[in-house]
Enzyme design. Structure first.
Site, PDB file in Angstrom:
ATOM      1  N   LYS A   1      10.385 -42.029 -13.306  1.00 18.09           N
ATOM      2  CA  LYS A   1      10.009 -42.972 -14.372  1.00 18.09           C
ATOM      3  C   LYS A   1      10.349 -42.378 -15.742  1.00 18.09           C
ATOM      4  CE  LYS A   1       6.603 -45.079 -11.365  1.00 18.09           C
ATOM      5  NZ  LYS A   1       5.196 -45.207 -10.927  1.00 18.09           N
TER       6      LYS A   1
ATOM      7  N   GLN B   1      -0.374 -42.983 -12.876  1.00 13.41           N
ATOM      8  CA  GLN B   1       0.232 -42.899 -11.542  1.00 13.41           C
ATOM      9  C   GLN B   1      -0.854 -42.902 -10.459  1.00 13.41           C
ATOM     10  OE1 GLN B   1       3.584 -42.941 -10.762  1.00 13.41           O
ATOM     11  NE2 GLN B   1       2.916 -43.007  -8.628  1.00 13.41           N
TER      12      GLN B   1
ATOM     13  N   ASP C   1       1.924 -51.593 -15.525  1.00 13.16           N
ATOM     14  CA  ASP C   1       1.967 -51.788 -14.067  1.00 13.16           C
ATOM     15  C   ASP C   1       1.606 -53.213 -13.672  1.00 13.16           C
ATOM     16  OD1 ASP C   1       2.913 -49.691 -12.509  1.00 13.16           O
ATOM     17  OD2 ASP C   1       1.114 -48.486 -12.871  1.00 13.16           O
TER      18      ASP C   1
END
Ligand code: NAD
Length: 284
Positions: free
Chosen positions: A54, A98, A121
């Site tokens: 990422k 995460q 997200d």
């Protein structure tokens, strides 16, 4: 029949290229580059790989990433305090935490704390609610990326029946909402659905997101079906395999995503797309 491959790696690279162009235009117009905070708690090797990918994508596209690598011993209140700080900072447009978090931290409590308009997200209840109401804003990256992969086949998807294997909040459930938006009829299967073969045999589209290596058998696939394999599983000999028996399924399917090189790169590219969207939130 031998299935055509859906090249997620190439499709994601194309998307990243267009996102890079968008960021270049933003900065040329005098706006700041989008800023993304990437929070990693603990020392999971798999999470470290995902986070590295990422951050690499951020660098490629021109998104400024801010790294927060915290030890496994980080307490929930400490993490919440960091989220609060990031929520209030003008140079941070998006916040990514995460998953999975260490066991002593409750995922939902942390994710709910991220401001909805910084939720890259797309997991915040407000963003899931908007997707449910057919006005998507920040969308869960894996299902959204899977839609791009389905569309890349050029097939007329309208009216198709999709069977989703797996009902998680981050893949299976939002996948059904995304499919509804494009006129596909979804069925979601889960651990108590029983006789899975019965469902999969009926599917024009199979979305496998169960987390069990090669769980969906090739012999179950309806000839010509489109298969999106979300699963990423590492076998004992270190090989990455999906949730679908790839070789056998390829003999029957019309289209199939490989693992790796299918859904994974799309998830990262869609995260980047969300990160750019967060930089355009109304109070900027
Ligand atoms: P999860 O463990 O949260 O959910 C798995 C789901 O499968 C659950 O809803 C469960 O009910 C269902 N299930 C379990 N056993 C079943 C059975 N026998 N029959 C039918 N359903 C059953 O997993 P997740 O987070 O949704 O991830 C699924 C897989 O996708 C994992 O391999 C994960 O690594 C992978 N993943 C990949 C990406 C990507 O970018 N490619 C993103 C997220 C997750």
């Amino acid at each position: 029949m031998s299935a055509k491959l859906i090249d997620g790696k190439a499709i994601a690279a194309e998307l990243r290229q267009s996102l890079k162009q968008q960021v270049t235009e933003r900065t040329a117009a005098g706006k700041a580059a989008p800023g993304l905070a990437v929070v990693l708690v603990g020392d999971s090797a798999a999470s470290a790989v995902y986070v590295r990918n990422k951050r690499k994508a951020c660098a490629e596209i021109g998104i400024e990433s801010f790294a927060y690598d915290l030890p496994d011993s980080t307490g929930q209140s400490e993490l919440i305090a960091l989220i609060d700080e990031l929520n209030g900072r003008d140079d941070i447009d998006g916040i990514l935490v995460q998953l999975p978090l260490p066991k002593h931290i409750d995922d939902d409590t942390v994710l709910d704390r991220i401001r909805a308009d910084k939720d890259v997200d797309g997991f915040h209840p407000e963003n899931i609610g908007k997707l449910l109401q057919r006005r998507p804003t920040l969308r869960p990256c894996t299902p959204w990326g899977s839609i791009d992969l389905l569309k890349s086949t050029g097939e007329d998807l309208t009216g198709m029946h999709a069977v989703i294997v797996g009902a998680s909040s981050i893949v299976g459930r939002p996948m059904a909402l995304e499919l509804l938006l494009i006129g596909v009829t979804p069925t979601i299967c889960h651990s108590r659905s029983g006789d899975l073969e019965r469902y999969v045999r009926e599917a024009d589209i199979v979305i496998a997101a169960v987390g069990i290596p090669e769980f969906v058998k090739g012999s179950w696939i309806k000839p010509g079906a489109i298969i999106i394999d979300v699963g990423i599983n590492r076998t004992d000999d270190g090989k990455l395999v999906g949730d679908v028996e790839f070789e056998a399924a390829s003999q029957r399917a019309g289209w199939i995503t490989p693992v790796p090189g299918g859904v994974g790169p799309m998830t990262v590219a869609k995260l980047m797309q969300n990160a750019i969207t967060t930089a355009d939130r109304p109070n900027q």
